[in-house]
Scaffold this motif. Structure first.
Motif, PDB file in Angstrom:
ATOM      1  N   ALA A  11      67.993  84.338  67.117  1.00 27.82           N
ATOM      2  CA  ALA A  11      69.188  84.274  67.965  1.00 27.82           C
ATOM      3  C   ALA A  11      68.836  83.758  69.360  1.00 27.82           C
ATOM      4  CB  ALA A  11      69.842  85.650  68.050  1.00 27.82           C
ATOM      5  N   VAL A  12      67.745  84.238  69.925  1.00 22.94           N
ATOM      6  CA  VAL A  12      67.334  83.803  71.263  1.00 22.94           C
ATOM      7  C   VAL A  12      66.959  82.320  71.254  1.00 22.94           C
ATOM      8  CG1 VAL A  12      65.560  84.084  73.051  1.00 22.94           C
ATOM      9  CG2 VAL A  12      66.592  86.087  71.983  1.00 22.94           C
ATOM     10  N   VAL A  13      66.168  81.905  70.273  1.00 17.88           N
ATOM     11  CA  VAL A  13      65.735  80.509  70.204  1.00 17.88           C
ATOM     12  C   VAL A  13      66.910  79.587  69.908  1.00 17.88           C
ATOM     13  CG1 VAL A  13      64.278  78.890  68.916  1.00 17.88           C
ATOM     14  CG2 VAL A  13      63.364  81.077  69.637  1.00 17.88           C
ATOM     15  N   THR A  14      67.841  80.002  69.067  1.00 21.94           N
ATOM     16  CA  THR A  14      69.018  79.187  68.778  1.00 21.94           C
ATOM     17  C   THR A  14      69.854  78.991  70.041  1.00 21.94           C
ATOM     18  OG1 THR A  14      69.042  79.941  66.486  1.00 21.94           O
ATOM     19  CG2 THR A  14      71.088  79.001  67.345  1.00 21.94           C
ATOM     20  N   ALA A  15      70.015  80.037  70.822  1.00 21.28           N
ATOM     21  CA  ALA A  15      70.746  79.911  72.086  1.00 21.28           C
ATOM     22  C   ALA A  15      70.027  78.952  73.029  1.00 21.28           C
ATOM     23  CB  ALA A  15      70.906  81.282  72.736  1.00 21.28           C
ATOM     24  N   PHE A  16      68.712  79.018  73.069  1.00 22.62           N
ATOM     25  CA  PHE A  16      67.921  78.116  73.919  1.00 22.62           C
ATOM     26  C   PHE A  16      68.096  76.660  73.486  1.00 22.62           C
ATOM     27  CE2 PHE A  16      63.883  75.812  74.461  1.00 22.62           C
ATOM     28  CZ  PHE A  16      63.784  75.824  75.851  1.00 22.62           C
ATOM     29  N   THR A  17      67.980  76.404  72.191  1.00 19.45           N
ATOM     30  CA  THR A  17      68.097  75.020  71.724  1.00 19.45           C
ATOM     31  C   THR A  17      69.524  74.505  71.859  1.00 19.45           C
ATOM     32  OG1 THR A  17      68.319  75.786  69.453  1.00 19.45           O
ATOM     33  CG2 THR A  17      66.138  75.081  70.152  1.00 19.45           C
ATOM     34  N   THR A  18      70.510  75.362  71.645  1.00 16.95           N
ATOM     35  CA  THR A  18      71.900  74.937  71.795  1.00 16.95           C
ATOM     36  C   THR A  18      72.214  74.622  73.255  1.00 16.95           C
ATOM     37  OG1 THR A  18      72.560  76.289  69.915  1.00 16.95           O
ATOM     38  CG2 THR A  18      74.307  75.610  71.410  1.00 16.95           C
ATOM     39  N   GLY A  19      71.727  75.440  74.172  1.00 17.95           N
ATOM     40  CA  GLY A  19      72.043  75.265  75.584  1.00 17.95           C
ATOM     41  C   GLY A  19      71.202  74.230  76.300  1.00 17.95           C
TER      42      GLY A  19
END
Length: 148
Positions: A29-37
């Motif tokens: 979840a943290v990494v997905t938010a990082f890559t999305t943002g």
């Protein structure tokens, strides 16, 4: 039957696996938010000025024929970031802790000692019987296993 199931659930491997899945999900979840943002807007720089992003259009007027490269690169970056985080936050410190505080526990050492003792007893038993079991044959004769 229920005792075996309880033993299976309380085994260390199952609990470790459950913890790993939960931690992996949280890191995802943290990494997905990082890559999305952050990563996706950077990848959009390489794309055309259309809303589809970075990729190839196979047929000019059919958006369904668009091959999106951006999501593939994003997924690869997600995987690498999650693997690196798990390695450096969990695997590496656990390995160092195991080396520092001893890899073998008392139970493992006891098991090894018991296995060595069993091996020695079996070897000693084989020597005392001459490697043969007792038979019902008269003394001084050898039993014939293939009587015709």
């Amino acid at each position: 039957m229920l005792k075996g199931f309880k033993d299976f659930l309380l085994r260390g491997n199952v609990i470790d696996l459950a913890v790993a899945v939960v931690i992996g999900t949280a890191f995802t979840a943290v990494v997905t938010a990082f890559t999305t943002g952050i990563i996706n807007p950077l990848l959009a720089i390489f794309g055309d000025r259309n809303e589809l992003g970075w990729g190839l259009q196979l047929v000019a007027d059919k958006p369904a024929t668009f091959i999106a490269i951006g999501p593939i690169v994003t997924a690869a970056i997600n995987f690498l970031l999650i693997a690196a985080i798990l390695y450096f936050v969990l695997v590496l410190p656990a390995g160092k802790a195991k080396k520092r505080w001893g890899a073998a526990s008392k139970d493992e050492a006891t098991e090894l000692e018991l296995l060595q003792e069993i091996r020695d007893l079996l070897a000693e038993g084989g020597k005392s019987a001459g490697g043969r079991h007792e038979s019902n044959a008269p003394a001084g004769t050898t039993p014939d296993r293939h009587e015709h």
